[in-house]
Write a protein that holds these residues in place. Structure first.
Motif, PDB file in Angstrom:
ATOM      1  N   THR A  23      12.339   1.934  16.602  1.00 36.94           N
ATOM      2  CA  THR A  23      12.691   1.500  15.249  1.00 36.94           C
ATOM      3  C   THR A  23      11.968   0.211  14.894  1.00 36.94           C
ATOM      4  OG1 THR A  23      14.880   2.500  15.548  1.00 36.94           O
ATOM      5  CG2 THR A  23      14.618   0.985  13.711  1.00 36.94           C
ATOM      6  N   TYR A  24      11.880  -0.693  15.853  1.00 36.16           N
ATOM      7  CA  TYR A  24      11.166  -1.952  15.621  1.00 36.16           C
ATOM      8  C   TYR A  24       9.685  -1.691  15.354  1.00 36.16           C
ATOM      9  CZ  TYR A  24       9.455  -6.700  16.415  1.00 36.16           C
ATOM     10  OH  TYR A  24       8.843  -7.926  16.286  1.00 36.16           O
ATOM     11  N   PHE A  25       9.107  -0.775  16.111  1.00 34.42           N
ATOM     12  CA  PHE A  25       7.704  -0.425  15.866  1.00 34.42           C
ATOM     13  C   PHE A  25       7.541   0.190  14.473  1.00 34.42           C
ATOM     14  CE2 PHE A  25       7.215   0.292  20.706  1.00 34.42           C
ATOM     15  CZ  PHE A  25       7.136  -1.073  20.900  1.00 34.42           C
ATOM     16  N   GLY A  26       8.551   0.944  14.034  1.00 31.68           N
ATOM     17  CA  GLY A  26       8.516   1.494  12.682  1.00 31.68           C
ATOM     18  C   GLY A  26       8.494   0.398  11.629  1.00 31.68           C
ATOM     19  N   VAL A  27       9.284  -0.655  11.859  1.00 30.86           N
ATOM     20  CA  VAL A  27       9.280  -1.794  10.931  1.00 30.86           C
ATOM     21  C   VAL A  27       7.909  -2.458  10.907  1.00 30.86           C
ATOM     22  CG1 VAL A  27      10.267  -4.075  10.476  1.00 30.86           C
ATOM     23  CG2 VAL A  27      11.759  -2.190  11.161  1.00 30.86           C
ATOM     24  N   ARG A  28       7.337  -2.646  12.091  1.00 28.16           N
ATOM     25  CA  ARG A  28       6.023  -3.277  12.151  1.00 28.16           C
ATOM     26  C   ARG A  28       4.952  -2.391  11.490  1.00 28.16           C
ATOM     27  NH1 ARG A  28       7.833  -7.229  11.931  1.00 28.16           N
ATOM     28  NH2 ARG A  28       8.480  -8.676  13.564  1.00 28.16           N
ATOM     29  N   ALA A  29       5.074  -1.080  11.652  1.00 27.11           N
ATOM     30  CA  ALA A  29       4.119  -0.167  11.008  1.00 27.11           C
ATOM     31  C   ALA A  29       4.241  -0.245   9.492  1.00 27.11           C
ATOM     32  CB  ALA A  29       4.357   1.261  11.491  1.00 27.11           C
ATOM     33  N   LEU A  30       5.461  -0.374   8.997  1.00 25.85           N
ATOM     34  CA  LEU A  30       5.651  -0.503   7.550  1.00 25.85           C
ATOM     35  C   LEU A  30       5.134  -1.854   7.047  1.00 25.85           C
ATOM     36  CD1 LEU A  30       9.144   1.174   7.206  1.00 25.85           C
ATOM     37  CD2 LEU A  30       6.960   2.060   6.380  1.00 25.85           C
ATOM     38  N   ASP A  31       5.221  -2.888   7.899  1.00 30.29           N
ATOM     39  CA  ASP A  31       4.601  -4.160   7.521  1.00 30.29           C
ATOM     40  C   ASP A  31       3.093  -3.981   7.333  1.00 30.29           C
ATOM     41  OD1 ASP A  31       6.996  -5.504   7.592  1.00 30.29           O
ATOM     42  OD2 ASP A  31       6.742  -6.257   9.632  1.00 30.29           O
ATOM     43  N   ALA A  32       2.481  -3.220   8.266  1.00 31.34           N
ATOM     44  CA  ALA A  32       1.042  -2.974   8.153  1.00 31.34           C
ATOM     45  C   ALA A  32       0.730  -2.128   6.915  1.00 31.34           C
ATOM     46  CB  ALA A  32       0.537  -2.279   9.416  1.00 31.34           C
ATOM     47  N   GLN A  33       1.571  -1.120   6.656  1.00 28.58           N
ATOM     48  CA  GLN A  33       1.368  -0.308   5.452  1.00 28.58           C
ATOM     49  C   GLN A  33       1.547  -1.142   4.186  1.00 28.58           C
ATOM     50  OE1 GLN A  33       3.165   3.590   5.162  1.00 28.58           O
ATOM     51  NE2 GLN A  33       3.409   3.708   7.393  1.00 28.58           N
ATOM     52  N   GLN A  34       2.467  -2.084   4.247  1.00 31.40           N
ATOM     53  CA  GLN A  34       2.700  -2.940   3.090  1.00 31.40           C
ATOM     54  C   GLN A  34       1.460  -3.788   2.791  1.00 31.40           C
ATOM     55  OE1 GLN A  34       6.065  -5.654   3.476  1.00 31.40           O
ATOM     56  NE2 GLN A  34       6.693  -5.145   1.401  1.00 31.40           N
ATOM     57  N   ARG A  35       0.835  -4.324   3.845  1.00 28.64           N
ATOM     58  CA  ARG A  35      -0.385  -5.102   3.634  1.00 28.64           C
ATOM     59  C   ARG A  35      -1.518  -4.219   3.115  1.00 28.64           C
ATOM     60  NH1 ARG A  35       1.740  -8.083   8.009  1.00 28.64           N
ATOM     61  NH2 ARG A  35       0.977  -6.557   9.508  1.00 28.64           N
ATOM     62  N   ALA A  36      -1.615  -3.011   3.665  1.00 28.46           N
ATOM     63  CA  ALA A  36      -2.657  -2.099   3.211  1.00 28.46           C
ATOM     64  C   ALA A  36      -2.419  -1.681   1.760  1.00 28.46           C
ATOM     65  CB  ALA A  36      -2.712  -0.869   4.118  1.00 28.46           C
ATOM     66  N   SER A  37      -1.161  -1.422   1.425  1.00 30.73           N
ATOM     67  CA  SER A  37      -0.835  -1.034   0.048  1.00 30.73           C
ATOM     68  C   SER A  37      -1.094  -2.178  -0.922  1.00 30.73           C
ATOM     69  CB  SER A  37       0.629  -0.589  -0.037  1.00 30.73           C
ATOM     70  OG  SER A  37       0.864   0.548   0.786  1.00 30.73           O
ATOM     71  N   GLN A  38      -0.794  -3.404  -0.493  1.00 27.79           N
ATOM     72  CA  GLN A  38      -1.062  -4.552  -1.349  1.00 27.79           C
ATOM     73  C   GLN A  38      -2.566  -4.730  -1.559  1.00 27.79           C
ATOM     74  OE1 GLN A  38       1.394  -6.615  -2.896  1.00 27.79           O
ATOM     75  NE2 GLN A  38      -0.465  -7.096  -4.047  1.00 27.79           N
ATOM     76  N   GLU A  39      -3.315  -4.484  -0.490  1.00 31.24           N
ATOM     77  CA  GLU A  39      -4.779  -4.557  -0.607  1.00 31.24           C
ATOM     78  C   GLU A  39      -5.293  -3.511  -1.590  1.00 31.24           C
ATOM     79  OE1 GLU A  39      -8.646  -3.518   2.189  1.00 31.24           O
ATOM     80  OE2 GLU A  39      -6.790  -4.209   3.142  1.00 31.24           O
ATOM     81  N   ILE A  40      -4.743  -2.325  -1.510  1.00 35.75           N
ATOM     82  CA  ILE A  40      -5.153  -1.256  -2.417  1.00 35.75           C
ATOM     83  C   ILE A  40      -4.741  -1.579  -3.854  1.00 35.75           C
ATOM     84  CG2 ILE A  40      -4.765   1.177  -2.995  1.00 35.75           C
ATOM     85  CD1 ILE A  40      -4.394   1.632   0.050  1.00 35.75           C
ATOM     86  N   LEU A  41      -3.546  -2.137  -3.995  1.00 34.41           N
ATOM     87  CA  LEU A  41      -3.066  -2.503  -5.332  1.00 34.41           C
ATOM     88  C   LEU A  41      -3.966  -3.580  -5.946  1.00 34.41           C
ATOM     89  CD1 LEU A  41      -0.990  -2.342  -7.616  1.00 34.41           C
ATOM     90  CD2 LEU A  41       0.429  -3.985  -6.324  1.00 34.41           C
ATOM     91  N   ASP A  42      -4.331  -4.568  -5.141  1.00 38.47           N
ATOM     92  CA  ASP A  42      -5.218  -5.620  -5.654  1.00 38.47           C
ATOM     93  C   ASP A  42      -6.573  -5.041  -6.066  1.00 38.47           C
ATOM     94  OD1 ASP A  42      -3.206  -7.408  -5.133  1.00 38.47           O
ATOM     95  OD2 ASP A  42      -4.044  -8.101  -3.217  1.00 38.47           O
ATOM     96  N   ALA A  43      -7.102  -4.148  -5.226  1.00 40.75           N
ATOM     97  CA  ALA A  43      -8.390  -3.534  -5.551  1.00 40.75           C
ATOM     98  C   ALA A  43      -8.280  -2.666  -6.798  1.00 40.75           C
ATOM     99  CB  ALA A  43      -8.879  -2.706  -4.369  1.00 40.75           C
ATOM    100  N   ALA A  44      -7.163  -1.958  -6.931  1.00 40.67           N
ATOM    101  CA  ALA A  44      -6.964  -1.103  -8.100  1.00 40.67           C
ATOM    102  C   ALA A  44      -6.827  -1.947  -9.359  1.00 40.67           C
ATOM    103  CB  ALA A  44      -5.729  -0.231  -7.900  1.00 40.67           C
ATOM    104  N   THR A  45      -6.186  -3.101  -9.246  1.00 42.41           N
ATOM    105  CA  THR A  45      -6.054  -4.000 -10.404  1.00 42.41           C
ATOM    106  C   THR A  45      -7.423  -4.518 -10.842  1.00 42.41           C
ATOM    107  OG1 THR A  45      -3.843  -4.661  -9.664  1.00 42.41           O
ATOM    108  CG2 THR A  45      -4.948  -6.092 -11.245  1.00 42.41           C
ATOM    109  N   GLU A  46      -8.263  -4.884  -9.863  1.00 44.85           N
ATOM    110  CA  GLU A  46      -9.618  -5.334 -10.186  1.00 44.85           C
ATOM    111  C   GLU A  46     -10.425  -4.203 -10.845  1.00 44.85           C
ATOM    112  OE1 GLU A  46     -11.468  -6.849  -6.716  1.00 44.85           O
ATOM    113  OE2 GLU A  46      -9.990  -8.457  -6.402  1.00 44.85           O
TER     114      GLU A  46
END
Length: 458
Positions: free
Chosen positions: A168-191
């Motif tokens: 479960t803890y690894f799942g949380v950490r994986a979602l943290d990584a997905q959150q950073r990746a999604s934020q990166e994609i969102l920033d790129a999409a905004t640009e």
């Protein structure tokens, strides 16, 4: 009295023989070794507190809290305490039972003078069953095996709990990584949306590019919110597992969690014997085997010895001065003569239950071997997949860069950028999920081997 004691001792000595079968571990043919699987296999031993190999203090803290507060583990501990009490009760049957008695009565005996009188008594009595056929001793052995099985059952709950917390803890950490990746994609999409809007306003591209860029941005924004929702759910699950419902896990990095050293080549299959669930299944079989002897001994007579000593007097005030002393010793032999096959049927039931326990033990060993084999292959293939996915992400990132340059230069439509962005998004998510799966597979291996391993002690 001396003759009685001599007979009792002789019978007690003769009671060393026990009816019923003695336990022998059934054969479970397995390959002597597991196949070499992991490319990073190392002879390094992993201790029973295997979760520490990930080097994460938050994970260590969560597992320690789960051991202290988890309701399932507390229930398993209570079952151990119950089994211990059952064993103490079974052991007490092997020693005499001594009771104290204090009585007062008033009654009438015809022909006596006076016809109505009192009777006051004080004394002690003792009873003891000579375990001629081993019924009591086998019952104690069965209780001892059940106690061990309960302890191993608690160990199984504990190691399973630690594994669940880690996954479960690894799942949380994986979602943290997905959150950073999604934020990166969102920033790129905004640009990209800003760029498409400017180019459309200048008449360089059609309005369709704005809508496509806006669609990508909305998708990235929705994905970011979904990741946050899933992370909150896993955090709540950790709260239940640890018994701390308000637990908060700070944001961390998935890549900071190392892949622990893998099992060395040619790992001996005897390591399965240390798994608590396999040990529990064997102790259940031991108990069931002993209970055959208990049922078989019930078909034979039981020999009970009794003794009593005390004082009696019709006047309570004279009980300890002029009271009459009394004593008695005796032996009784009680056994079935006509029982309609009742006790034989109970023996057959116990035999069938032992065969069921043996089948369960064999199955637990076979499943344990499969668990280890699966975990070894899963770790190996997940590691190989991670290398390929890292290449895929790098290639997708380069493709997106070139696509944006071509779009900005007017050589391609925005659809090319859109496809490149989606490919990068998908490849990043695949890499993150594979990394999470790889960490979970290493946990599976730890659990499959009973919590770490030490080849030198196999």
């Amino acid at each position: 009295m001396k003759r009685f004691l001599v007979i009792a001792v002789a019978l007690a000595v003769s009671g060393c023989a026990m009816v019923g079968p003695d336990y022998e571990r059934p054969g479970t043919p397995l390959p002597t070794q597991f196949e070499a699987q992991a490319a990073t296999a190392s002879p390094t031993a992993v201790a029973a507190d295997w979760w520490k190999v990930y080097g994460d203090e938050m994970l260590n803290e969560l597992i320690v809290e789960s051991f202290a507060n988890n309701a399932d583990l507390q229930g398993a501990t209570a079952r151990v305490e119950e089994a211990d009490a059952v064993l103490r009760e079974a052991h007490s049957a092997l020693v005499p039972l001594v009771n104290g008695q204090l009585g007062a009565a008033r009654g009438r005996v015809l022909g006596n003078t006076p016809p109505v009188g009192n009777a006051f008594t004080v004394g002690v009595s003792a009873s003891y069953e000579i375990d001629v056929w081993g019924r009591l001793r086998r019952g104690e052995r069965a209780a001892q095996a059940n106690l061990l099985a309960s302890r191993y059952g608690r160990d199984t709950v504990q190691i399973t709990l630690a594994a669940t917390v880690a996954r479960t803890y690894f799942g949380v950490r994986a979602l943290d990584a997905q959150q950073r990746a999604s934020q990166e994609i969102l920033d790129a999409a905004t640009e990209s949306l800003d760029l498409a809007t400017k180019r459309a306003d200048a008449g360089l591209v059609p309005a369709l590019d704005i809508y496509q860029a806006g669609s990508l941005r909305s998708t990235a924004s929705a994905q970011l919110k979904e990741v946050a929702r899933l992370r909150a759910a896993l955090e709540h699950q950790l709260g239940v597992l640890t018994g701390r419902l308000d637990v908060k896990v700070p944001t961390g990095r998935l890549v900071s969690l190392p892949i622990p050293p893998q099992a060395p080549a040619g790992l001996p299959s005897q390591l399965l014997e240390r798994r608590p669930d396999v040990r529990e299944a064997e102790q259940r079989l031991v108990s069931a085997t002993e209970l055959i002897g208990v049922a078989r001994a019930s078909q034979f007579p039981t020999l009970d010895l009794t003794a009593a000593f005390g004082i009696a007097n019709p006047q309570i005030s004279d009980l300890f001065t002029t009271g009459s002393r009394f004593w008695s010793v005796g032996a009784g032999l009680v056994g079935p003569i006509i029982d309609g096959g009742r006790y034989a049927a109970r023996t057959d039931q116990a035999t069938a239950q032992a065969r069921q326990a043996e089948a369960s033990y064999r199955k637990s060993v076979q499943e344990a071997f499969r668990d280890v084999a699966d975990a070894l292959s899963n770790v190996q293939l997940a590691q190989e997949t991670e290398v390929e996915l890292q290449h895929l992400v790098e290639q997708a990132r380069q493709t997106l860069t070139l696509s944006r340059q071509r779009y900005e230069s007017g050589y391609s439509a925005y659809l090319e950028v859109l496809d490149a962005q989606r490919t990068l998004n998908d490849s990043q998510i695949q890499l993150i999920r594979n990394r999470q799966a790889l960490l979970s597979f290493t946990v599976d291996l730890m659990v499959a081997l009973g919590g770490g391993w030490d080849p030198s002690r196999a």
